[in-house]
Scaffold this motif. Structure first.
Motif, PDB file in Angstrom:
ATOM      1  N   ILE A  67       0.840  -1.209   0.000  1.00  0.00           N
ATOM      2  CA  ILE A  67       0.000   0.000   0.000  1.00  0.00           C
ATOM      3  C   ILE A  67       0.872   1.255   0.000  1.00  0.00           C
ATOM      4  O   ILE A  67       0.609   2.222  -0.727  1.00  0.00           O
ATOM      5  N   GLY A  68       1.928   1.254   0.819  1.00  0.00           N
ATOM      6  CA  GLY A  68       2.823   2.410   0.864  1.00  0.00           C
ATOM      7  C   GLY A  68       3.494   2.657  -0.470  1.00  0.00           C
ATOM      8  O   GLY A  68       3.579   3.799  -0.942  1.00  0.00           O
ATOM      9  N   THR A  69       3.968   1.600  -1.110  1.00  0.00           N
ATOM     10  CA  THR A  69       4.625   1.734  -2.406  1.00  0.00           C
ATOM     11  C   THR A  69       3.647   2.213  -3.472  1.00  0.00           C
ATOM     12  O   THR A  69       3.951   3.116  -4.262  1.00  0.00           O
ATOM     13  N   LEU A  70       2.451   1.605  -3.503  1.00  0.00           N
ATOM     14  CA  LEU A  70       1.447   2.007  -4.490  1.00  0.00           C
ATOM     15  C   LEU A  70       1.034   3.463  -4.306  1.00  0.00           C
ATOM     16  O   LEU A  70       0.861   4.189  -5.290  1.00  0.00           O
ATOM     17  N   TYR A  71       0.890   3.892  -3.058  1.00  0.00           N
ATOM     18  CA  TYR A  71       0.521   5.290  -2.790  1.00  0.00           C
ATOM     19  C   TYR A  71       1.566   6.234  -3.379  1.00  0.00           C
ATOM     20  O   TYR A  71       1.217   7.206  -4.073  1.00  0.00           O
ATOM     21  N   ARG A  72       2.832   5.945  -3.143  1.00  0.00           N
ATOM     22  CA  ARG A  72       3.885   6.829  -3.644  1.00  0.00           C
ATOM     23  C   ARG A  72       3.943   6.808  -5.168  1.00  0.00           C
ATOM     24  O   ARG A  72       4.137   7.855  -5.806  1.00  0.00           O
ATOM     25  N   VAL A  73       3.779   5.637  -5.760  1.00  0.00           N
ATOM     26  CA  VAL A  73       3.809   5.530  -7.221  1.00  0.00           C
ATOM     27  C   VAL A  73       2.660   6.320  -7.843  1.00  0.00           C
ATOM     28  O   VAL A  73       2.864   7.113  -8.775  1.00  0.00           O
ATOM     29  N   ILE A  74       1.451   6.127  -7.325  1.00  0.00           N
ATOM     30  CA  ILE A  74       0.284   6.773  -7.928  1.00  0.00           C
ATOM     31  C   ILE A  74       0.332   8.288  -7.757  1.00  0.00           C
ATOM     32  O   ILE A  74       0.135   9.047  -8.716  1.00  0.00           O
ATOM     33  N   VAL A  75       0.638   8.748  -6.536  1.00  0.00           N
ATOM     34  CA  VAL A  75       0.681  10.194  -6.299  1.00  0.00           C
ATOM     35  C   VAL A  75       1.818  10.833  -7.088  1.00  0.00           C
ATOM     36  O   VAL A  75       1.631  11.867  -7.748  1.00  0.00           O
ATOM     37  N   GLY A  76       2.999  10.229  -7.044  1.00  0.00           N
ATOM     38  CA  GLY A  76       4.122  10.781  -7.781  1.00  0.00           C
ATOM     39  C   GLY A  76       3.879  10.797  -9.282  1.00  0.00           C
ATOM     40  O   GLY A  76       4.182  11.790  -9.963  1.00  0.00           O
ATOM     41  N   PHE A  77       3.307   9.718  -9.802  1.00  0.00           N
ATOM     42  CA  PHE A  77       3.016   9.674 -11.245  1.00  0.00           C
ATOM     43  C   PHE A  77       1.997  10.737 -11.623  1.00  0.00           C
ATOM     44  O   PHE A  77       2.158  11.427 -12.639  1.00  0.00           O
ATOM     45  N   LEU A  78       0.935  10.886 -10.823  1.00  0.00           N
ATOM     46  CA  LEU A  78      -0.087  11.884 -11.138  1.00  0.00           C
ATOM     47  C   LEU A  78       0.485  13.301 -11.113  1.00  0.00           C
ATOM     48  O   LEU A  78       0.167  14.122 -11.981  1.00  0.00           O
ATOM     49  N   VAL A  79       1.343  13.588 -10.140  1.00  0.00           N
ATOM     50  CA  VAL A  79       1.969  14.916 -10.078  1.00  0.00           C
ATOM     51  C   VAL A  79       2.807  15.155 -11.327  1.00  0.00           C
ATOM     52  O   VAL A  79       2.709  16.207 -11.983  1.00  0.00           O
ATOM     53  N   GLY A  80       3.654  14.169 -11.694  1.00  0.00           N
ATOM     54  CA  GLY A  80       4.494  14.318 -12.874  1.00  0.00           C
ATOM     55  C   GLY A  80       3.682  14.437 -14.152  1.00  0.00           C
ATOM     56  O   GLY A  80       3.975  15.286 -15.013  1.00  0.00           O
ATOM     57  N   ALA A  81       2.624  13.617 -14.292  1.00  0.00           N
ATOM     58  CA  ALA A  81       1.821  13.634 -15.511  1.00  0.00           C
ATOM     59  C   ALA A  81       1.018  14.926 -15.640  1.00  0.00           C
ATOM     60  O   ALA A  81       0.905  15.490 -16.738  1.00  0.00           O
ATOM     61  N   VAL A  82       0.460  15.400 -14.515  1.00  0.00           N
ATOM     62  CA  VAL A  82      -0.331  16.631 -14.554  1.00  0.00           C
ATOM     63  C   VAL A  82       0.538  17.829 -14.943  1.00  0.00           C
ATOM     64  O   VAL A  82       0.074  18.745 -15.641  1.00  0.00           O
ATOM     65  N   LEU A  83       1.789  17.831 -14.531  1.00  0.00           N
ATOM     66  CA  LEU A  83       2.697  18.913 -14.917  1.00  0.00           C
ATOM     67  C   LEU A  83       3.178  18.757 -16.360  1.00  0.00           C
ATOM     68  O   LEU A  83       3.350  19.746 -17.085  1.00  0.00           O
ATOM     69  N   ALA A  84       3.403  17.512 -16.791  1.00  0.00           N
ATOM     70  CA  ALA A  84       3.983  17.277 -18.118  1.00  0.00           C
ATOM     71  C   ALA A  84       2.972  17.444 -19.239  1.00  0.00           C
ATOM     72  O   ALA A  84       3.322  17.918 -20.328  1.00  0.00           O
ATOM     73  N   LEU A  85       1.720  17.057 -18.998  1.00  0.00           N
ATOM     74  CA  LEU A  85       0.737  17.032 -20.079  1.00  0.00           C
ATOM     75  C   LEU A  85       0.465  18.414 -20.682  1.00  0.00           C
ATOM     76  O   LEU A  85       0.591  18.582 -21.910  1.00  0.00           O
ATOM     77  N   PRO A  86       0.100  19.436 -19.897  1.00  0.00           N
ATOM     78  CA  PRO A  86      -0.140  20.747 -20.526  1.00  0.00           C
ATOM     79  C   PRO A  86       1.109  21.341 -21.153  1.00  0.00           C
ATOM     80  O   PRO A  86       1.036  21.958 -22.222  1.00  0.00           O
ATOM     81  N   LEU A  87       2.269  21.141 -20.510  1.00  0.00           N
ATOM     82  CA  LEU A  87       3.503  21.669 -21.092  1.00  0.00           C
ATOM     83  C   LEU A  87       3.817  20.965 -22.412  1.00  0.00           C
ATOM     84  O   LEU A  87       4.226  21.611 -23.395  1.00  0.00           O
ATOM     85  N   GLY A  88       3.619  19.656 -22.460  1.00  0.00           N
ATOM     86  CA  GLY A  88       3.874  18.927 -23.700  1.00  0.00           C
ATOM     87  C   GLY A  88       2.932  19.347 -24.812  1.00  0.00           C
ATOM     88  O   GLY A  88       3.349  19.465 -25.971  1.00  0.00           O
ATOM     89  N   LEU A  89       1.659  19.569 -24.485  1.00  0.00           N
ATOM     90  CA  LEU A  89       0.703  20.019 -25.503  1.00  0.00           C
ATOM     91  C   LEU A  89       1.099  21.394 -26.045  1.00  0.00           C
ATOM     92  O   LEU A  89       1.034  21.636 -27.260  1.00  0.00           O
TER      93      LEU A  89
END
Length: 273
Positions: A78-100
């Motif tokens: 659970i701890g690992t999944l929490y960090r993966v999901i939150v970290g991925f969402l933060v990175g993706a949310v920042l990368a997506l508009p900039l990439g577009l």
């Protein structure tokens, strides 16, 4: 689940089962040192012990009692999944508009591309000392490192997706009177979506790599922490059990993302066929 899906899943199991059988056979024959490479049966036993609730001494009752919590594996996963999901969402949310924006505008691309190309080759692991200085210990530095690892795959694939939009679609939309905002929302974004999903799958894989390293250094729980702890005590079977759990979690997330990709991009597969 239809017969075709079951048949593909069965075919995919043959190679892993063959490897496990050869591994177990070599262990039974005495060709493997169990301290260096334990047998699959030893790993399975350790994995089960790692999963199940443990017993602890209760001084108040003067006896051993079951904990009212699950075993280590559940908490670590659970701890690992929490960090993966939150970290991925933060990175993706920042990368997506900039990439577009970078894909759609040459001016924006010219502003940001030099900085991106300087930072992109630096592995997230190199930021570990700075992340600890900036955020201390705990989830914050781990999430920062995971977000950094997921950011660039999503960004680069989004840029590529926007730039690969067929000019025929753009000209047709303009001839039909589409404005810039309509063109972006109705044409460019849908056409770039397959690339974005590919970048997201790569980003999740990178997130799992980074989370294990960060948990070995910055936090005191999670699968990475437990693998490092097992190394200290030379518990090879627990190390492999932790690795197996990481692989299962990664497979589950990738399968879910692939199913979502296939569901949302049914129109794209129709065009390809």
């Amino acid at each position: 689940m239809n017969k075709g899906t079951l048949s593909r899943a069965a075919r995919g199991l043959w190679v892993p089962l063959l490897i496990v059988a050869l591994w177990q056979g070599a262990a039974v024959a005495g060709w493997l040192n169990p301290q260096i490479l334990p047998s699959p049966w030893q790993v399975l036993q350790r994995w089960y012990a790692y999963l199940m609730p443990m017993e602890a001494y209760d001084p108040a009752q003067g006896s051993y009692a079951k904990w009212l919590v699950s075993g280590e594996l559940i908490h670590d996963a659970i701890g690992t999944l929490y960090r993966v999901i939150v970290g991925f969402l933060v990175g993706a949310v920042l990368a997506l508009p900039l990439g577009l924006l970078m894909g759609a505008s040459k001016r924006v691309y010219g502003w940001f591309n030099p900085l991106i190309q300087v930072l992109r080759p630096i592995p997230p692991i190199a930021f570990i000392p700075l992340s600890i200085l900036w955020f201390g210990l705990g989830n914050a530095p781990a999430i920062f490192l995971i977000a950094l690892g997921a950011f660039f795959p999503v960004l680069m694939n989004t840029i590529a997706g926007v730039r690969q939009v067929d000019s025929i679609y753009l000209r047709a939309a303009r001839n039909l009177g589409a404005g810039q905002s309509t063109l972006f929302v109705k044409v460019i974004l849908p056409a770039a979506t397959p690339y974005i999903f590919s970048g997201a799958r790569i980003g999740v894989g990178t997130a799992f790599i980074v989370v294990i390293v960060s948990e070995m250094i910055a936090v005191n729980n999670g699968l990475g922490f437990r693998i490092l702890e097992a190394r200290e005590y030379f518990w090879s079977d627990k190390i492999i059990a932790g690795m197996l759990t990481i692989g299962i979690l990664g497979l589950a997330i990738d399968t879910a993302m692939n199913a979502l990709n296939n569901h949302l991009l049914r129109w794209h597969r129709g065009l390809e066929h």
